[in-house]
Write an enzyme that holds these catalytic residues in place. Structure first.
Site, PDB file in Angstrom:
ATOM      1  N   ALA A   1     -51.994  48.773 -18.079  1.00 50.29           N
ATOM      2  CA  ALA A   1     -51.261  48.248 -16.798  1.00 50.29           C
ATOM      3  C   ALA A   1     -51.659  48.084 -15.591  1.00 50.29           C
ATOM      4  O   ALA A   1     -51.761  47.460 -14.406  1.00 50.29           O
ATOM      5  CB  ALA A   1     -52.273  50.593 -16.197  1.00 50.29           C
TER       6      ALA A   1
ATOM      7  N   LYS B   1     -64.869  46.432 -18.105  1.00 49.35           N
ATOM      8  CA  LYS B   1     -66.286  46.650 -18.931  1.00 49.35           C
ATOM      9  C   LYS B   1     -66.878  45.484 -19.937  1.00 49.35           C
ATOM     10  O   LYS B   1     -67.637  45.593 -20.373  1.00 49.35           O
ATOM     11  CB  LYS B   1     -66.392  47.963 -18.569  1.00 49.35           C
ATOM     12  CG  LYS B   1     -65.748  49.026 -19.814  1.00 49.35           C
ATOM     13  CD  LYS B   1     -65.772  50.211 -19.304  1.00 49.35           C
ATOM     14  CE  LYS B   1     -65.309  51.073 -20.389  1.00 49.35           C
ATOM     15  NZ  LYS B   1     -66.401  52.914 -19.826  1.00 49.35           N
TER      16      LYS B   1
ATOM     17  N   ALA C   1     -52.951  50.266 -29.466  1.00 52.75           N
ATOM     18  CA  ALA C   1     -51.157  50.666 -30.057  1.00 52.75           C
ATOM     19  C   ALA C   1     -50.782  50.330 -30.835  1.00 52.75           C
ATOM     20  O   ALA C   1     -50.205  48.785 -31.115  1.00 52.75           O
ATOM     21  CB  ALA C   1     -50.759  50.766 -28.573  1.00 52.75           C
ATOM     22  N   GLN C   2     -50.136  51.092 -31.942  1.00 56.88           N
ATOM     23  CA  GLN C   2     -49.259  50.117 -33.368  1.00 56.88           C
ATOM     24  C   GLN C   2     -47.876  50.750 -32.628  1.00 56.88           C
ATOM     25  O   GLN C   2     -47.206  50.023 -33.480  1.00 56.88           O
ATOM     26  CB  GLN C   2     -50.355  51.008 -34.800  1.00 56.88           C
ATOM     27  CG  GLN C   2     -51.629  50.934 -34.776  1.00 56.88           C
ATOM     28  CD  GLN C   2     -52.007  52.154 -35.820  1.00 56.88           C
ATOM     29  OE1 GLN C   2     -50.898  52.523 -36.328  1.00 56.88           O
ATOM     30  NE2 GLN C   2     -53.152  51.298 -36.111  1.00 56.88           N
TER      31      GLN C   2
ATOM     32  N   GLU D   1     -39.439  57.503 -33.741  1.00 53.73           N
ATOM     33  CA  GLU D   1     -40.967  58.717 -33.809  1.00 53.73           C
ATOM     34  C   GLU D   1     -40.586  59.961 -32.884  1.00 53.73           C
ATOM     35  O   GLU D   1     -39.452  60.209 -32.957  1.00 53.73           O
ATOM     36  CB  GLU D   1     -42.257  58.165 -33.055  1.00 53.73           C
ATOM     37  CG  GLU D   1     -42.118  56.588 -33.005  1.00 53.73           C
ATOM     38  CD  GLU D   1     -42.908  55.785 -32.421  1.00 53.73           C
ATOM     39  OE1 GLU D   1     -43.774  54.729 -33.155  1.00 53.73           O
ATOM     40  OE2 GLU D   1     -43.530  56.222 -31.289  1.00 53.73           O
TER      41      GLU D   1
ATOM     42  N   ASP E   1     -63.479  56.899 -16.969  1.00 53.20           N
ATOM     43  CA  ASP E   1     -64.508  55.992 -15.634  1.00 53.20           C
ATOM     44  C   ASP E   1     -63.506  56.510 -14.235  1.00 53.20           C
ATOM     45  O   ASP E   1     -63.913  56.948 -13.330  1.00 53.20           O
ATOM     46  CB  ASP E   1     -64.490  55.091 -15.880  1.00 53.20           C
ATOM     47  CG  ASP E   1     -65.638  54.252 -17.422  1.00 53.20           C
ATOM     48  OD1 ASP E   1     -66.300  55.435 -17.322  1.00 53.20           O
ATOM     49  OD2 ASP E   1     -65.179  53.729 -17.653  1.00 53.20           O
TER      50      ASP E   1
ATOM     51  N   HIS F   1     -54.036  62.750 -31.555  1.00 47.65           N
ATOM     52  CA  HIS F   1     -53.001  62.292 -32.880  1.00 47.65           C
ATOM     53  C   HIS F   1     -53.286  63.032 -33.746  1.00 47.65           C
ATOM     54  O   HIS F   1     -54.158  63.008 -34.448  1.00 47.65           O
ATOM     55  CB  HIS F   1     -53.047  60.927 -32.654  1.00 47.65           C
ATOM     56  CG  HIS F   1     -51.766  60.049 -33.250  1.00 47.65           C
ATOM     57  ND1 HIS F   1     -51.599  60.407 -34.708  1.00 47.65           N
ATOM     58  CD2 HIS F   1     -51.012  59.198 -32.261  1.00 47.65           C
ATOM     59  CE1 HIS F   1     -50.716  59.348 -34.507  1.00 47.65           C
ATOM     60  NE2 HIS F   1     -50.416  59.463 -33.044  1.00 47.65           N
TER      61      HIS F   1
ATOM     62  N   HIS G   1     -56.412  61.715 -28.322  1.00 46.64           N
ATOM     63  CA  HIS G   1     -55.826  60.258 -28.342  1.00 46.64           C
ATOM     64  C   HIS G   1     -55.794  60.245 -27.122  1.00 46.64           C
ATOM     65  O   HIS G   1     -55.909  58.132 -26.943  1.00 46.64           O
ATOM     66  CB  HIS G   1     -54.146  60.361 -29.642  1.00 46.64           C
ATOM     67  CG  HIS G   1     -53.977  59.408 -29.227  1.00 46.64           C
ATOM     68  ND1 HIS G   1     -54.106  58.253 -29.782  1.00 46.64           N
ATOM     69  CD2 HIS G   1     -52.322  59.396 -29.105  1.00 46.64           C
ATOM     70  CE1 HIS G   1     -52.868  57.661 -29.931  1.00 46.64           C
ATOM     71  NE2 HIS G   1     -51.621  58.016 -29.387  1.00 46.64           N
TER      72      HIS G   1
ATOM     73  N   ARG H   1     -47.573  64.561 -24.119  1.00 46.40           N
ATOM     74  CA  ARG H   1     -47.198  62.910 -23.599  1.00 46.40           C
ATOM     75  C   ARG H   1     -46.118  62.767 -25.020  1.00 46.40           C
ATOM     76  O   ARG H   1     -46.107  62.806 -26.143  1.00 46.40           O
ATOM     77  CB  ARG H   1     -48.272  61.970 -24.284  1.00 46.40           C
ATOM     78  CG  ARG H   1     -47.557  60.528 -23.675  1.00 46.40           C
ATOM     79  CD  ARG H   1     -48.241  59.533 -24.373  1.00 46.40           C
ATOM     80  NE  ARG H   1     -49.192  59.324 -24.970  1.00 46.40           N
ATOM     81  CZ  ARG H   1     -48.774  58.236 -26.057  1.00 46.40           C
ATOM     82  NH1 ARG H   1     -47.497  58.064 -26.329  1.00 46.40           N
ATOM     83  NH2 ARG H   1     -49.905  58.115 -26.486  1.00 46.40           N
TER      84      ARG H   1
END
Length: 539
Positions: A20, A39, A50-51, A121, A225, A246, A353, A388
C-alpha cells in the site's frame, strides 16, 4: 558526526512500506518529494509474508460481475458495492503495472497462450489468482522496494515507529478552518528520540492489528498503529468486529505464525480429522473452498467438539512433483521442521490474520481529516464487508494506492503548507524502571482477546473483555504519561486502543454476519449496516 534534524519536511509522508505505502509513493513520486517511514526494515511488513496471490479477472469466461458477486457473498452483503466495482475493474491494470516492474508472475500454459498461470482459492467461482509460486508477497515487495529505492524523489527511512499524527492541537497560536493532518511524530529507534516529519499530506499504510490476538499469522509489526493514531486524531473507524482468522496456520511447538496458503485448498487440499475423516461436508457444500470465515469456524467447532489441538490439511493424494512445483517454499519450510507434506498431512489451526475494519475512507482514500489518507489493511474502504475474499488484500493496496496518489495531486492546492509544529515534550517524564509491566500487559491483552473476542463470541465473554480492556487502557495511559516512550510501549498503547474498539464494535452488533459469529444472535439481519465509532461523539 552528522546530526539528524529534529524536523524534516516533505511534500507527502507515507507511513508504512508494504504494498500500500510503496504503491502510493511510486505514484506520487513523479510530482512530489515523498518520505516512506517504516518502523522496522523496509521489507519487514505483512506484504512480504503473503503467499497466495492477487485476484483479477483474466480467465476467458470470467467476468467482473462474477468477481464482484464472489466478493459480496464472502463479505456477508456488507460491502460497499461501488468500492467493490472500483477495485475489481482496476485489478487487471494493477497486475500489468506490477509485471512492468518485473514481478515474475507464473506464466500460463504455452499451448493455450495464457499469459499468467491462474489458481483458484476459497470463495472464488473462477481461477483468477495470479501468483509467483507460493511467495507472491515477497516478489511484490521486492519489486516495489527496488523501484522506490531507485526513485530520486522517494526517501526510504527505516527504524521509525510512528507515535502520533500531527494535527492542529500541536500548533500554537494558529486557527484552522478545517481539521487537518500536518505530519507525524515518530520515535527514532537508533537515536532513541522523537522526531517530527511534516508534510502537506500524510498517507497511513500501516497495516492491520492481528497481533492484538495471541495467535497470528502476521509479523510482530501488525499492531494497529495507524488505526489507533487516526482514532486519537479524530477519525471515525468502522467494522472493527470483523477480524479474519485464517483457517490454516501451521500448528507447531516453536513456529507460531507460519501461514499455509489458501491456494493449497484451491489446488485440492483436504481438511481431515486425526482419524483421516474429512469434515467440511458437514458445514458447507463448497467443502474446503468455502470462504475463510466458514472454514475457520468449522475447524474451531471440530477442535472444541473433539478436544483437538489441531486438524490436518492433506495434500498427499497429489503426486510429489505437483506439490514441489506449486508450493516449493512451503514444502522447504515444512521439511526443515520435520514435516514432508508430500507424504504426510500438515497439522493446522486457525489464527488471527486480517483486520477487515479500520479507518473510514472514501473511494479516493480520504479520511475525516483534511490531508490524511489511509490505504490497505489500516482502512475500511467498503471492499471487504464482513469478511475479506482471498487474494483481494494486495489488490486493494495496489488500486487504492494509486487512487490516493491521484487525489493528492488533484487537491494539492487546497492542502496547506505545514505550520510550525511543537517539539515533542519529554520534560516531565523519566526513564522507566518497570519495563516488565509492558510485557505483562501485552500478554494479558492478547490472551483475553483470544479467549473472549475470538472466532466465536458471546455477550458474556465480550462484557468480560470490555471490563478488562478499559482497566488495561487506563493503566497503560498512566504509564505512558510518566515514562519516556519505547517501541514496545508505543505498540502496546496502540494495541489496547484497537482492542477496545474491537470489543465495542462486537458488542454493538446484534447479529451474526461474516467474521462476527455469536450464538446469542445467530441470525443475520435483513438490513446490513456498518458499525461506525466516532471519537468526537465519544469524548
Amino acid at each position: 558526526m552528522s546530526r539528524t534534524p529534529p524536523t524534516q519536511q516533505f511534500d507527502v509522508v507515507v507511513i508504512g512500506s508494504g504494498a500500500a505505502g510503496l504503491t502510493a509513493a511510486l505514484n506520487l513520486a513523479d510530482r512530489f518529494k515523498v518520505a516512506v517511514l517504516a518502523k522496522g526494515e523496509i521489507t519487514a511488513g505483512s506484504t512480504a509474508w503473503a503467499q497466495g496471490g492477487i485476484a483479477a479477472v483474466l480467465e476467458p469466461g470470467d467476468t467482473y460481475e462474477s468477481h464482484i458477486e464472489d466478493t459480496m457473498i464472502a463479505g456477508g452483503g456488507l460491502n460497499d458495492r461501488a468500492a467493490v466495482e472500483y477495485v475489481v475493474e482496476h485489478a487487471a491494470a494493477a497486475i500489468d503495472r506490477l509485471a512492468d516492474l518485473g514481478v515474475p508472475f507464473n506464466v500460463g500454459d504455452t499451448d493455450s497462450h495464457d499469459r499468467f498461470h491462474l489458481t483458484r482459492e476459497g470463495g472464488h467461482s473462477h481461477r483468477r489468482i495470479v501468483h509467483v509460486d507460493d511467495a507472491t508477497g515477497w516478489a511484490v515487495q521486492e519489486a516495489l522496494t527496488a523501484a522506490a529505492t531507485a526513485n530520486p524523489n522517494i526517501t526510504l527511512l527505516s527504524g521509525l515507529v510512528a507515535l502520533d499524527l500531527i494535527t492542529e492541537r500541536h500548533v500554537e497560536g494558529q486557527r484552522f478552518a478545517t481539521r487537518g493532518c500536518h505530519g507525524v511524530y515518530a520515535f527514532d529507534v537508533a537515536a532513541k528520540k522523537v522526531r517530527r516529519f511534516v508534510a502537506r499530506a500524510v498517507v497511513l499504510a500501516t497495516g492491520g492489528a492481528s497481533r492484538v490476538y495471541q495467535y497470528s499469522t502476521n509479523p510482530d509489526g501488525s499492531t494497529g498503529d495507524g488505526i489507533a493514531m487516526a482514532w486519537r486524531a479524530g477519525c471515525r473507524v468502522s467494522n472493527m468486529e470483523f477480524n479474519q482468522f485464517h483457517p490454516t496456520c501451521l500448528y507447531h511447538p516453536t513456529v507460531k505464525n507460519f501461514l499455509i496458503t489458501e491456494a493449497m485448498r484451491g489446488e485440492g487440499g483436504q481438511l481431515k480429522l486425526p482419524t483421516g475423516e474429512r469434515f467440511m461436508a458437514d458445514y458447507d457444500e463448497r467443502l474446503e473452498l468455502a470462504p475463510r470465515d466458514v472454514v475457520a469456524r468449522a475447524i474451531d467447532a471440530e477442535m472444541k467438539r473433539l478436544g483437538l489441538d489441531h486438524v490436518l490439511l492433506d495434500m498427499t493424494h497429489h503426486p510429489a512433483e505437483f506439490i514441489l512445483h506449486h508450493f516449493p517454499m512451503i514444502h522447504a519450510r515444512l521439511l526443515a521442521l520435520g514435516i514432508d507434506c508430500t507424504i504426510e498431512p500438515i497439522p493446522v489451526v486457525p489464527a488471527a490474520h486480517y483486520t477487515c475494519g479500520g479507518v473510514m475512507v472514501d473511494l479516493a482514500g480520504r479520511t475525516d481529516l483534511h490531508g490524511l489518507y489511509a490505504v490497505g489493511e489500516v482502512s475500511q474502504s467498503g471492499l471487504h464487508g464482513a469478511n475479506r475474499l482471498a487474494s483481494n488484500s494486495i489488490l486493494e493496496c495496489l488500486v487504492f494506492g494509486r487512487a490516493v496518489a491521484d487525489d493528492i495531486a488533484k487537491v494539492w492546492e487546497t492542502l496547506s503548507p505545514p505550520p510550525e509544529i511543537r517539539a515533542w515534550d519529554e520534560s516531565r517524564v523519566t526513564d522507566s524502571d518497570e519495563e516488565i509491566v509492558v510485557a505483562h500487559n501485552w500478554a494479558e491483552l492478547r490472551r483475553f482477546m483470544w479467549d473472549y473476542v475470538g472466532i466465536v463470541r458471546t455477550d458474556k465473554r465480550l462484557e468480560r473483555a470490555h471490563h478488562r480492556v478499559k482497566l488495561l487502557r487506563k493503566e497503560i495511559a498512566e504509564y505512558y504519561g510518566n515514562f519516556r516512550v519505547s517501541p514496545d510501549l508505543i505498540e502496546l498503547r496502540n494495541l489496547v486502543q484497537v482492542g477496545e474498539l474491537i470489543v465495542r464494535s462486537a458488542l454493538a452488533r446484534k447479529e451474526s454476519r461474516g467474521l462476527h459469529f455469536t450464538p446469542d444472535y445467530p441470525h443475520t439481519l435483513a438490513d446490513p449496516r456498518d458499525t461506525v465509532l466516532d471519537p468526537v461523539s465519544a469524548r
